[in-house]
Design an enzyme around this catalytic site. Structure first.
Site, mmCIF file in Angstrom:
data_model
loop_
_atom_site.group_PDB
_atom_site.id
_atom_site.type_symbol
_atom_site.label_atom_id
_atom_site.label_comp_id
_atom_site.label_asym_id
_atom_site.label_seq_id
_atom_site.Cartn_x
_atom_site.Cartn_y
_atom_site.Cartn_z
ATOM 1 N N CYS A 15 35.200 40.572 22.007
ATOM 2 C CA CYS A 15 34.519 41.143 20.851
ATOM 3 C C CYS A 15 34.303 42.632 21.064
ATOM 4 O O CYS A 15 34.659 43.193 22.098
ATOM 5 C CB CYS A 15 33.175 40.446 20.609
ATOM 6 S SG CYS A 15 32.069 40.589 22.037
ATOM 7 N N CYS A 83 62.808 59.149 57.917
ATOM 8 C CA CYS A 83 61.629 59.191 58.778
ATOM 9 C C CYS A 83 60.381 58.904 57.952
ATOM 10 O O CYS A 83 60.443 58.734 56.734
ATOM 11 C CB CYS A 83 61.504 60.542 59.475
ATOM 12 S SG CYS A 83 61.145 61.907 58.343
ATOM 13 N N CYS A 86 59.621 60.954 54.785
ATOM 14 C CA CYS A 86 60.319 60.547 53.555
ATOM 15 C C CYS A 86 59.504 59.491 52.814
ATOM 16 O O CYS A 86 59.284 59.592 51.595
ATOM 17 C CB CYS A 86 61.700 59.979 53.890
ATOM 18 S SG CYS A 86 62.817 61.114 54.712
ATOM 19 N N ASP A 491 35.149 23.312 57.834
ATOM 20 C CA ASP A 491 34.769 22.151 57.038
ATOM 21 C C ASP A 491 35.052 20.915 57.893
ATOM 22 O O ASP A 491 35.868 20.970 58.823
ATOM 23 C CB ASP A 491 35.612 22.133 55.759
ATOM 24 C CG ASP A 491 35.296 20.952 54.871
ATOM 25 O OD1 ASP A 491 34.108 20.624 54.749
ATOM 26 O OD2 ASP A 491 36.235 20.356 54.328
ATOM 27 N N ASP A 690 40.024 23.437 52.770
ATOM 28 C CA ASP A 690 41.226 22.934 52.105
ATOM 29 C C ASP A 690 41.707 23.859 51.001
ATOM 30 O O ASP A 690 42.721 23.595 50.361
ATOM 31 C CB ASP A 690 41.004 21.525 51.560
ATOM 32 C CG ASP A 690 39.898 21.466 50.504
ATOM 33 O OD1 ASP A 690 39.475 22.541 50.030
ATOM 34 O OD2 ASP A 690 39.470 20.361 50.161
ATOM 35 N N ASP A 694 36.548 24.405 48.850
ATOM 36 C CA ASP A 694 35.891 25.431 49.651
ATOM 37 C C ASP A 694 36.211 26.842 49.167
ATOM 38 O O ASP A 694 35.982 27.812 49.894
ATOM 39 C CB ASP A 694 36.316 25.290 51.119
ATOM 40 C CG ASP A 694 35.975 23.917 51.681
ATOM 41 O OD1 ASP A 694 34.833 23.485 51.493
ATOM 42 O OD2 ASP A 694 36.852 23.291 52.291
#
Length: 799
Positions: A15, A83, A86, A491, A690, A694
């Site tokens: 909005c 190098c 560059c 965990d 996992d 988590d």
């Protein structure tokens, strides 16, 4: 003060108040002026001071406000860089372009990554900008075979080196003249100045033309790179010798110019070969892909290129064949070698309903499966993408080297000119020859390449080696940050434990046997979908037991189940359930409490109103969890377990794996608070979970590690993905980070030490120019070779 205009497409606005919020937020930024935002077109236009704010900063501000910016990203192969100067120059030039959000250029990979606003700049202008700087930029997807392109470049370098070497060897031979005992070996014609001119000129202007071309392009764009140093140094020796020759004098240095160019070409050739080895990890991953697939169409087997496989195709894979794409098994049974994905050598059994992953090897059975992910969506393609992005990203430690590389060449030219003036006017007054030779030595010993290669080569090898072992760092910054970790939060379910309950104990009473107890319990539970019930049924099936017919199954929430097995009532559940049925289990009470103290779920079984026995089920600890936690402790890392389980179960698991620090009964949404609590104690925290439940904690931690994600590789909340369920991957990832950072520090030390010592030594007149050229040529090779030592690392060494 120059002002730039930036137009951005913004997503997420709903909005007019959204537009107003963004407009106010941008207007408050220092360096931003004249902000105008159109909610209808979802576009923002602003004027900004590039010295005070960057497009990346504006984009981040919009994201911080809760919206996003429409951007495109292009991956470019950039040719012609010689190098670090560059790479820095291209990066700065692209970042100054209106519409470019962020540009990163990696010298080691010879790639550029550009995030840009498609409404303000297009890819053609970006590529033209790179070309204007004197380099060539091609879209990576347009390259048929980047490896083949690199091989062609190496072949070209090899040809130039051999031509230069062939012409330089006679000039080296003339240097024996300076050693009296061997002077007689030098043919007289080789000491002729015009013969030396004839030999040196092709080396200088054919084999060495790349240095002149690079120097011209660099100077044309107002900067200076390594090519400028080489061109200046060798030209000084060549043209000074030409002047002396035409003036009829003696003391020529044609061999100096030729030897310098030849040695630098040799160094560049060795460097290119070594850099090719740093990218072998990507090539190995690409080579893993299956080339063909056997698809079932109209009831017939049709062999098609893997690129033609579409989602939903039914595919058949026979023993010894690679699984072409990700999918779900429809029929068949086999063992699949997934070591390419997880690093674990033990094959995984696959049957109907199981997931299979493209590029893994089907071992001993025929599988028919439905393709679920194809092309760029497969696990392997995502792994390749993550590794490529990590190799192309810059680690924070590289910033210092980049800043120095940006001003390195002008400083060296200044030192070289100062050296010339000191020698000509003070140290050897009037001796033009001495002044030129010492200036040349300064020019050719300086090596910005070693500074530019120190970090990216190590990151390339480190991330590649990690990927080979199922450890995916999502960027150089995470690889760097991981080596500081001093606390790991784990965990419990699915991380320390297997995440699937298993039957652990059977305690029959009276005349009951273990087999009978299990058979009756499994028959009663087979209608249940509860994980504990499935563990009991699975145990019976694993023992080959036939189950009785059962009906009238009823789950009693919080208490257990009841069912009729062959018409006989069976109850399985808690003490309260048995007490309500008037069934006494006094003899098993002590054993039940013992099981519960071990973190197991103990269930009482009654048949026809009489006690039958006790069954214990537990989410068992993974075989390697204790070993992994012990390794973390030995690395000086504090390990915490955070779980939603009760204190008694959590303590039982902690005792099994050697954990001292636990937090029990923690809700998933509160795990992030536990991470924050540890961070408030000034600890650097890695959260391992996992990657789904988590996610808040993974995002909050200093390093989020998503573990055992299978085909769901791209867990957005994590900074590091561990492909296996083996907890030992955690210390392996931290060890890989520590070894890589140590390697980077060794490279940076060598690069700084080499230049800090080499340039003053050359300025003092203690190095012949050709020796300085040799040192310069091999300094970059030494950095890349040191990075390659990481390829021999074993992230998970055997104890």
């Amino acid at each position: 003060m120059s002002k730039h205009t930036l137009e951005l497409g913004i997503t997420g606005m709903h909005c007019a108040s959204c537009a107003s919020r963004i407009e106010k937020g941008l207007s408050r930024m220092e360096g931003v002026e004249d902000v105008a935002l159109n909610a209808a077109t979802e576009k923002a236009s602003l004027t900004y001071d590039p010295d005070r704010v960057t497009p990346e900063g504006v984009t981040q501000k919009i994201r911080d406000l809760g919206y996003d910016v429409q951007t495109d990203q292009a991956e470019l192969n950039i040719e012609g860089m010689t190098c670090a100067t560059c790479a820095t120059r291209i990066e700065k030039a692209l970042n100054r372009m209106d519409g470019v959000i962020e540009a990163r250029v990696n010298l080691a990979t010879e790639r550029g990554s550009v995030t840009f606003n498609p409404q303000a700049v297009d890819l053609r202008r970006i590529r033209n900008k790179v070309k204007d700087l004197g380099y060539d930029a091609r879209l990576r997807e347009q390259e048929a075979d980047p490896q083949q392109q690199r091989n062609r470049e190496i072949d070209t370098q090899k040809r130039l080196f051999f031509i230069a070497a062939l012409l330089t060897v006679p000039l080296v031979w003339t240097m024996l003249e300076m050693w009296e005992p061997l002077a007689f070996l030098v043919p007289d014609f080789l000491t002729n100045g015009y013969i030396q001119l004839l030999l040196t000129t092709p080396v200088q202007f054919y084999a060495g033309w790349r240095f002149y071309r690079g120097a011209y392009k660099s100077l044309k764009n107002g900067s200076a790179n390594m090519d400028v140093l080489v061109a200046l140094g060798t030209s000084a020796a060549y043209f000074y010798s030409l002047y002396i020759l035409l003036a009829g004098g003696s003391g020529l240095y044609f061999e100096t110019a030729a030897i310098i160019i030849t040695l630098i070409l040799l160094g560049k050739l060795l460097e290119a070969r070594a850099k090719r080895r740093t990218s072998e990890a990507i090539q190995k991953l690409v080579d893993l892909e299956a080339k063909k697939a056997v698809v079932l169409r109209d009831g017939k087997e049709v062999e098609v290129p893997v690129e033609e496989v579409v989602q939903g195709d039914t595919i058949r894979v026979r023993p010894g064949e690679k699984i072409p794409v990700d999918g779900q098994v429809l029929e068949g049974h086999s063992a699949v070698d997934e070591s390419m994905l997880t690093g674990e050598s033990i094959p995984v059994d696959k049957a109907e309903g199981d997931e299979v992953i493209g590029a893994t090897l089907n071992k001993n059975g025929t599988l028919t499966f439905r393709a679920t992910k194809v092309g760029r969506e497969t696990a392997l393609s995502q792994i390749i993408r993550i590794v490529e992005e990590a190799q192309g990203a810059k680690a924070p430690v590289q910033r210092l080297a980049d800043r120095i590389a940006g001003i390195f060449v002008p400083i060296v030219i200044g030192i070289a000119l100062t050296t010339f003036l000191l020698w000509y006017f003070f140290l050897a007054p009037g001796n033009l020859e001495s002044a030129i030779i010492h200036m040349t030595a300064v020019l050719v010993i300086a090596c910005p390449c070693s500074l530019g290669l120190a970090t990216p080569t190590s990151i390339m090898v480190g991330t590649g080696k990690g990927a080979e072992n199922g450890i995916l760092f999502k960027g150089g910054q995470y690889l760097e940050r991981a080596h500081h970790i001093d606390t790991v939060v784990l965990d419990k379910t699915g991380t320390i434990t297997k995440g699937e309950p298993e039957l652990t104990d059977l305690r029959p009473v009276a005349d009951w046997t273990e087999e009978a107890l299990l058979q009756w319990a499994a028959s009663a539970e087979k209608a249940s979908e509860h994980p504990l019930a499935q563990a009991i049924v699975q145990a019976a099936e694993d023992r080959g037991m036939g189950l009785f017919t059962s009906d009238r199954f009823e789950a009693i929430p919080g208490h257990g189940i009841q069912a009729e097995v062959d018409g006989t009532p069976v109850w399985i559940g808690t003490r309260k359930l048995m007490q309500e049925r008037g069934i006494a289990f006094d003899r098993l009470e002590q054993e039940k409490e013992s099981f519960e103290d071990q973190g197991k779920t103990a269930m009482l079984v009654a048949v026809d109103g009489q006690p039958a026995g006790l069954i214990a089920v537990a989410d068992t600890v993974k075989e390697t969890s204790a070993e992994a936690i012990d390794r973390l402790h030995k690395m000086g890392i504090q390990v915490w377990m955070v779980t939603g389980d009760n204190e008694r179960t959590a303590r039982a698991i902690a005792d099994q794996v050697g954990l001292d620090h636990i937090r029990a009964e923690v809700l998933p949404e509160d795990k992030a608070k536990e991470v924050n609590r540890l961070q408030d104690e000034d600890r650097l925290v890695a959260m391992v979970g996992d990657g789904i439940n988590d996610a808040p904690a993974l995002a909050t931690a200093d390093i989020g590690m998503a573990m055992g994600t299978g085909t769901d590789v791209a867990v957005e909340a994590a900074d590091l993905t561990l492909m296996s369920d083996d907890l030992r991957a955690i210390p392996a990832a931290i060890r890989m980070s520590r070894l890589t950072m140590r390697n980077i520090k060794q490279n940076l030390f060598w690069a700084f030490f080499y230049n800090s010592v080499g340039i003053p030594v050359a300025a003092a007149g203690l190095l012949a120019p050709w020796v300085a050229g040799a040192a310069m040529a091999f300094s970059s090779v030494s950095v890349v070779s040191n990075a390659l030592r990481l390829k021999r690392v074993r992230p998970m060494p055997s104890e």
